[in-house]
Design a protein around this motif. Structure first.
Motif, mmCIF file in Angstrom:
data_model
loop_
_atom_site.group_PDB
_atom_site.id
_atom_site.type_symbol
_atom_site.label_atom_id
_atom_site.label_comp_id
_atom_site.label_asym_id
_atom_site.label_seq_id
_atom_site.Cartn_x
_atom_site.Cartn_y
_atom_site.Cartn_z
ATOM 1 N N ASN A 105 0.843 -1.201 0.000
ATOM 2 C CA ASN A 105 0.000 0.000 0.000
ATOM 3 C C ASN A 105 0.875 1.246 0.000
ATOM 4 O O ASN A 105 2.002 1.234 0.483
ATOM 5 N N PRO A 106 0.377 2.336 -0.548
ATOM 6 C CA PRO A 106 1.180 3.557 -0.689
ATOM 7 C C PRO A 106 1.683 4.138 0.631
ATOM 8 O O PRO A 106 2.779 4.705 0.666
ATOM 9 N N ALA A 107 0.934 4.003 1.704
ATOM 10 C CA ALA A 107 1.378 4.552 2.987
ATOM 11 C C ALA A 107 2.606 3.794 3.507
ATOM 12 O O ALA A 107 3.588 4.407 3.946
ATOM 13 N N PHE A 108 2.571 2.487 3.453
ATOM 14 C CA PHE A 108 3.690 1.668 3.911
ATOM 15 C C PHE A 108 4.918 1.890 3.031
ATOM 16 O O PHE A 108 6.011 2.167 3.538
ATOM 17 N N CYS A 109 4.735 1.800 1.729
ATOM 18 C CA CYS A 109 5.862 2.001 0.814
ATOM 19 C C CYS A 109 6.372 3.439 0.892
ATOM 20 O O CYS A 109 7.579 3.677 0.791
ATOM 21 N N GLY A 110 5.470 4.386 1.103
ATOM 22 C CA GLY A 110 5.872 5.777 1.276
ATOM 23 C C GLY A 110 6.739 5.974 2.502
ATOM 24 O O GLY A 110 7.703 6.742 2.479
ATOM 25 N N GLU A 111 6.420 5.285 3.564
ATOM 26 C CA GLU A 111 7.230 5.396 4.795
ATOM 27 C C GLU A 111 8.621 4.810 4.569
ATOM 28 O O GLU A 111 9.616 5.335 5.069
ATOM 29 N N ILE A 112 8.714 3.736 3.808
ATOM 30 C CA ILE A 112 10.021 3.151 3.473
ATOM 31 C C ILE A 112 10.850 4.182 2.703
ATOM 32 O O ILE A 112 12.016 4.427 3.022
ATOM 33 N N ILE A 113 10.231 4.787 1.713
ATOM 34 C CA ILE A 113 10.907 5.796 0.903
ATOM 35 C C ILE A 113 11.305 6.999 1.759
ATOM 36 O O ILE A 113 12.424 7.512 1.661
ATOM 37 N N ARG A 114 10.397 7.436 2.609
ATOM 38 C CA ARG A 114 10.657 8.593 3.469
ATOM 39 C C ARG A 114 11.855 8.340 4.387
ATOM 40 O O ARG A 114 12.725 9.190 4.561
ATOM 41 N N ARG A 115 11.935 7.155 4.949
ATOM 42 C CA ARG A 115 13.059 6.818 5.833
ATOM 43 C C ARG A 115 14.387 6.805 5.072
ATOM 44 O O ARG A 115 15.416 7.226 5.600
ATOM 45 N N THR A 116 14.333 6.320 3.839
ATOM 46 C CA THR A 116 15.539 6.325 3.007
ATOM 47 C C THR A 116 15.988 7.754 2.736
ATOM 48 O O THR A 116 17.169 8.075 2.847
ATOM 49 N N LEU A 117 15.041 8.614 2.391
ATOM 50 C CA LEU A 117 15.354 10.009 2.093
ATOM 51 C C LEU A 117 15.923 10.737 3.308
ATOM 52 O O LEU A 117 16.882 11.501 3.187
ATOM 53 N N ILE A 118 15.347 10.504 4.463
ATOM 54 C CA ILE A 118 15.838 11.149 5.689
ATOM 55 C C ILE A 118 17.276 10.739 5.970
ATOM 56 O O ILE A 118 18.133 11.578 6.250
ATOM 57 N N ALA A 119 17.571 9.435 5.883
ATOM 58 C CA ALA A 119 18.932 8.953 6.131
ATOM 59 C C ALA A 119 19.902 9.524 5.105
ATOM 60 O O ALA A 119 21.022 9.916 5.448
ATOM 61 N N TYR A 120 19.476 9.610 3.864
ATOM 62 C CA TYR A 120 20.308 10.183 2.814
ATOM 63 C C TYR A 120 20.617 11.645 3.116
ATOM 64 O O TYR A 120 21.765 12.074 3.052
ATOM 65 N N GLN A 121 19.579 12.412 3.453
ATOM 66 C CA GLN A 121 19.761 13.836 3.728
ATOM 67 C C GLN A 121 20.651 14.073 4.944
ATOM 68 O O GLN A 121 21.467 14.989 4.949
ATOM 69 N N GLN A 122 20.519 13.252 5.964
ATOM 70 C CA GLN A 122 21.340 13.416 7.165
ATOM 71 C C GLN A 122 22.805 13.120 6.885
ATOM 72 O O GLN A 122 23.690 13.781 7.408
ATOM 73 N N LYS A 123 23.050 12.141 6.063
ATOM 74 C CA LYS A 123 24.426 11.721 5.780
ATOM 75 C C LYS A 123 25.107 12.618 4.751
ATOM 76 O O LYS A 123 26.280 12.916 4.878
ATOM 77 N N SER A 124 24.371 13.074 3.744
ATOM 78 C CA SER A 124 25.011 13.823 2.661
ATOM 79 C C SER A 124 24.735 15.320 2.697
ATOM 80 O O SER A 124 25.403 16.073 2.003
ATOM 81 N N GLU A 125 23.745 15.731 3.449
ATOM 82 C CA GLU A 125 23.326 17.132 3.531
ATOM 83 C C GLU A 125 22.892 17.679 2.172
ATOM 84 O O GLU A 125 22.943 18.875 1.928
ATOM 85 N N THR A 126 22.507 16.800 1.270
ATOM 86 C CA THR A 126 21.907 17.170 -0.007
ATOM 87 C C THR A 126 20.636 16.358 -0.176
ATOM 88 O O THR A 126 20.316 15.519 0.669
ATOM 89 N N ASN A 127 19.939 16.587 -1.269
ATOM 90 C CA ASN A 127 18.703 15.853 -1.525
ATOM 91 C C ASN A 127 18.947 14.740 -2.539
ATOM 92 O O ASN A 127 19.785 14.868 -3.431
ATOM 93 N N LEU A 128 18.196 13.674 -2.412
ATOM 94 C CA LEU A 128 18.317 12.517 -3.294
ATOM 95 C C LEU A 128 17.829 12.863 -4.691
ATOM 96 O O LEU A 128 16.796 13.522 -4.847
ATOM 97 N N GLU A 129 18.557 12.410 -5.707
ATOM 98 C CA GLU A 129 18.106 12.609 -7.084
ATOM 99 C C GLU A 129 16.930 11.669 -7.355
ATOM 100 O O GLU A 129 16.937 10.509 -6.944
ATOM 101 N N PHE A 130 15.948 12.184 -8.053
ATOM 102 C CA PHE A 130 14.684 11.485 -8.260
ATOM 103 C C PHE A 130 14.820 10.042 -8.758
ATOM 104 O O PHE A 130 14.165 9.148 -8.217
ATOM 105 N N PRO A 131 15.633 9.741 -9.780
ATOM 106 C CA PRO A 131 15.664 8.360 -10.290
ATOM 107 C C PRO A 131 16.038 7.297 -9.250
ATOM 108 O O PRO A 131 15.596 6.154 -9.343
#
Length: 163
Positions: free
Chosen positions: A16-42
């Protein structure tokens, strides 16, 4: 993509979109914290095929300090069938992105980068242990890997797929 009423129960519950969205959101947060930039869309299209595939997820060690390319060298068989899994999960990823955008939990920047925005998330029971927690922790690990793995094209090449 089939309408919700025509999907098998397992698919509509697990992907479901909420569950998969939370997975994606957690990935993005970890990426932003580690790199201090935003993830490229692809790169977002690699998250679910990596984290939801049990065999792949079980081999990711949270305590390991190995970079993604080192881990992939040691686990080359993980890439077998990966491109097909990634292709099959594109519609699910798209639904999760739409859900996050509708909830204002995600923004797409002018450069096509993704960033998580603060939003109020309800606490849901069951996320603190078991397989769901494992998926979320591994999603965070993937975000950290992506932050230090090089360019988007390099990451896609490591996984044996093209954007």
């Amino acid at each position: 993509m089939k309408s919700w009423g025509n999907r098998p129960g397992e698919i509509s519950h697990l992907l479901n979109p909420a569950f998969c969205g939370e997975i994606i959101r957690r990935t993005l947060i970890a990426y932003q914290q580690k790199s201090e930039t935003n993830l490229e869309f692809p790169l977002i299209y690699l998250v679910l095929p990596i984290t939801l595939h049990r065999e792949t997820r079980e081999r990711i060690e949270l305590s390991s300090r190995n970079k993604m390319h080192v881990w992939l060298q040691a686990n080359q068989d993980i890439r077998i069938g990966f491109s097909e899994r990634a292709k099959q999960l594109v519609p699910i990823t798209n639904e999760a992105i739409q859900f996050l955008l509708n909830q204002r939990a995600l923004e797409i920047g002018v450069e096509g980068d993704l960033r998580v925005t603060p939003y109020r998330r309800k606490k849901i029971e069951g996320y603190s242990s078991g397989e769901i927690q494992d998926i979320m922790k591994k999603a965070e690990k993937v975000g950290k890997w992506f932050s230090s793995a090089g360019t988007t094209s390099t990451i896609f090449t490591m996984w044996g797929v093209r954007p």
